[in-house]
Design an enzyme around this catalytic site. Structure first.
Site: not given
Ligand code: AMP
Length: 283
Positions: A36, A155, A32, A149-151, A63, A30
């Site tokens: 996202h 993971q 977002l 995401g590849k960030k 986690q 979340g």
């Molecule tokens: P999170 O809500 O941080 O757990 O992220 C959910 C998904 O969004 C994960 O697959 C992250 O890798 C992806 N994500 C988060 N930040 C970015 C970003 N800046 N660019 C691309 N994907 C992202």
């Protein structure tokens, strides 16, 4: 758009989709942002107009290794729901922890090779929590594809390994990191930075780009490349503290001394209590 908070409710919603040709899942915690949103757009491309995009919003307690980090994780469900509506998500699954985990749950998915470095080393149990919740979300929603995401480089690698090793019937799709103009990777955690920290945090990307440039110019020593990145981060004017800065083989995620094949430099940096991660591939 359908919103479910309970497993049974989600199951009913999914039953109604039984004839739907393609389901694509976007797991999130979340709060977002545009990163996202790019995942949602990629999910829609993959699902097609007749398919369904399912987005989960779940700040997964298992986690987080520090209770304080879990408590401080930003939450904005109402705003998330309106962004999901705006960007054409079909189903949002936003359970409370009690709806996701039985009180006496006792099974955990554990990855034991790719998780040993980076976030796995500094956040004990983190990837067990990630694997377990992602597998649960996949089992609950039964998507053909799940988008990440590849960030979160490690993971993504760990999830690909889980899907391979446990024969999970889903395809994993990776999406490039979305950044601010400054180069700072978008993150829900950026909201917790002060304006000065926010401006300074662009140096994380600069550090990784400087290392990649040196590598492109022929430098292969891990020590030298890491030194270049470290110097840039440690020049921080607001006291950035490196949690880790490492150079790894991009397949095995194990340390390397020299870059002879595909490698990744990854870092986690603290700005006060806010921990930011980023990475760059060195081919
Ligand atoms: P999170 O809500 O941080 O757990 O992220 C959910 C998904 O969004 C994960 O697959 C992250 O890798 C992806 N994500 C988060 N930040 C970015 C970003 N800046 N660019 C691309 N994907 C992202």
């Amino acid at each position: 758009m359908k919103i479910s908070n309970q497993t049974e409710e989600l199951e009913q919603t999914l039953k109604a989709l039984d004839t739907c040709p393609m389901r694509v899942l976007v797991p999130t915690m979340g709060c977002l942002h545009q990163g996202h949103i790019e995942l949602i757009h990629r999910a829609r491309q993959l699902a097609g107009q007749d398919g369904s995009v399912i987005l989960s919003v779940f700040v997964n307690p298992t986690q987080f290794d520090k209770a304080e980090d879990l408590e401080n994780y930003p939450r904005s469900l109402e705003r998330d729901l309106s962004l999901c509506r705006e960007h054409g998500v079909d189903i949002v699954y936003a359970p409370a922890p009690a709806a996701m985990y039985h009180q006496d749950h006792s099974i955990t998915v554990s990855e034991s090779a790719l998780s040993s470095q980076l976030c796995g080393a500094t956040r004990p149990g983190h990837f067990d929590g990630v694997c377990t919740v992602v597998l649960k979300l996949i089992n609950l929603t039964q998507p053909a594809i799940a988008v990440f995401g590849k960030k979160d480089y490690q993971q993504l690698a760990v999830i690909r390994r889980m899907v391979r090793d446990l024969n999970v019937p889903v395809k994993i799709e990776g999406v490039d990191t979305i950044r601010e103009k400054s180069g700072l990777a978008l993150s829900s955690r950026n909201e917790r930075l002060s304006p000065a920290q926010h401006a300074d945090a662009a140096r994380i990307r600069r550090a990784l780009l400087a290392a990649r440039k040196a590598h492109q110019q022929g430098e292969v020593s891990a020590q030298t490349l890491l030194g270049i990145a470290r110097t840039e981060i440690e020049a921080s004017e607001v006291g950035a503290v490196i949690d880790y800065l490492e150079l790894l083989d991009s397949q095995t995620l194990q340390h390397i001394d020299r870059v002879n094949s595909a490698a990744v430099m990854a870092t986690a940096v603290f700005y006060g209590k806010v921990r930011l991660i980023d990475n760059i591939e060195l081919a």
